[in-house]
Motif scaffolding. Structure first.
Motif: not given
Length: 368
Positions: A185-190, A197-204, A267-281
């Motif tokens: 699964v691919g995971v896009d944080a929002g 999720l890449s399956s199309g599901e959104k966890i609110v 079996q495999t979870v893929v995420i983005e390497d987010l720079n949260v410290r800069n994003m909260v600015r």
């Protein structure tokens, strides 16, 4: 194949008045020793240009106890004081290795009050935990059992800003990896959806902070009106801390459920390497990003994947997951945040977040 890992089990407990006084003294002494050792290390490095070792700091601690000025340090268990010096040593090791910033002094108001006891400073018999300098075991609420036959190696006692007492018991536990599965699964944080999720599901995203924002604002206004240093101000500060604690507890519980599910089902979870410290600015999004707690989400995924035989991958933060068509691979020049759905030249209709999650998964699998 099963692996043995060190795992901490955290429980709430209710100390007697005598135990609370003893622990409060210990917390104060731990903070004092840490700050004095940090001050001495900083002074020596500034004047002599050399690093102070743990052995030197330990010898200084003995001198402080004999000086007469700090003889009260001998009234509490020596183990938490030595552990404070070890934690400072680790902090400096991380600093010199450029993994962390320079160690900061512990504040009485802002730092978490805690003390760490190793095996020589507590007694564990028949499921009862008794700390050094105490004649009765702690009244622990066993919300879940320890692993059968587990022997604690380290015990950490803490008190949070809301006045709650916790004990964290470190044990060795044998963890059996989960059975392999075919799914990835691919995971896009929002923000609106905590994860897509890449399956199309959104966890609110439950937005725990927003749900309690009115209660928190009322408590903070009440605190602002109280006189500095008064008992009423202390009571008002405690109410604010309790609201924050409730928000944090709910958020952590939800993140545990989400990450456990992702690790169990894939079996495999893929995420983005987010720079949260800069994003909260970003002032507009800082509050929402902090409430989503992406950093804690990733941390949970990392150790759970390691425990249960799963693979966690992180794609580069500059990967254009939102601007790339997951069907034909065409790359758009711009993709403002206001665009939540778009149509590619290949006629593919994309939901922005689902498309990003699919691209994240494809990029992760390509790298592996």
């Amino acid at each position: 194949m099963a692996q043995v890992v060190k795992r901490a089990y955290k429980y709430r407990f209710y100390p007697t008045s005598g135990q609370a006084e003893e622990l409060a003294r210990t917390f104060g002494c731990v903070r004092l020793v840490y700050n004095k050792a940090l001050q001495e290390r900083t002074r020596v490095y500034a004047l002599e240009g050399r690093r102070v070792s743990y052995v030197e700091s330990s010898a200084q601690l003995t001198e402080w106890k004999r000086s007469g000025e700090f003889d009260f340090l001998s009234e509490v268990s020596s183990v938490p004081l030595q552990q404070a010096l070890r934690h400072l040593q680790a902090a400096f090791a991380n600093f010199f290795a450029k993994r962390a910033g320079y160690p900061a002094f512990k504040s009485r108001k802002r730092s978490r009050a805690s003390a760490e006891y190793t095996r020589s400073a507590f007694r564990w018999r028949g499921g009862a935990l008794t700390l050094a300098k105490m004649d009765a075991p702690l009244d622990i609420r066993w919300s879940r059992p320890l692993p059968e036959g587990a022997e604690p190696s380290t015990v950490t006692v803490s008190r949070d800003a809301a006045g709650r007492w916790f004990v964290s018991i470190l044990v060795e536990e044998e963890i059996v990896p989960l059975a392999p599965v075919e799914r990835s699964v691919g995971v896009d944080a929002g923000v609106t959806a905590l994860v897509t999720l890449s399956s199309g599901e959104k966890i609110v995203n439950p937005r725990h902070e927003r749900r309690d924002r009115r209660t928190l604002a009322k408590a903070q206004r009440n605190l602002a009106r109280k006189e500095e240093g008064s008992n009423n101000r202390a009571k008002a500060r405690l109410k604010v801390a309790r609201v924050h604690a409730r928000i944090a507890d709910r958020r952590r519980d939800f993140l545990h459920k989400v990450t456990t599910r992702l690790v169990r089902e894939n079996q495999t979870v893929v995420i983005e390497d987010l720079n949260v410290r800069n994003m909260v600015r970003n002032r507009r999004l800082a509050r929402a990003i902090s409430d989503a707690s992406w950093r804690e989400l990733r941390s949970m995924l990392e150790y759970k994947a390691a425990w249960y035989g799963r693979t966690l991958m992180a794609v580069d933060r500059w990967f254009p997951s939102s601007k790339l068509c997951s069907s034909c691979g065409a790359l758009r020049e711009k993709m403002p945040l206001t665009i939540r759905a778009w149509v590619c030249a290949c006629s593919a209709v994309h939901d922005r977040d689902v498309n990003a999650a699919k691209n994240v998964l494809a990029a992760g699998l390509a790298e592996s």
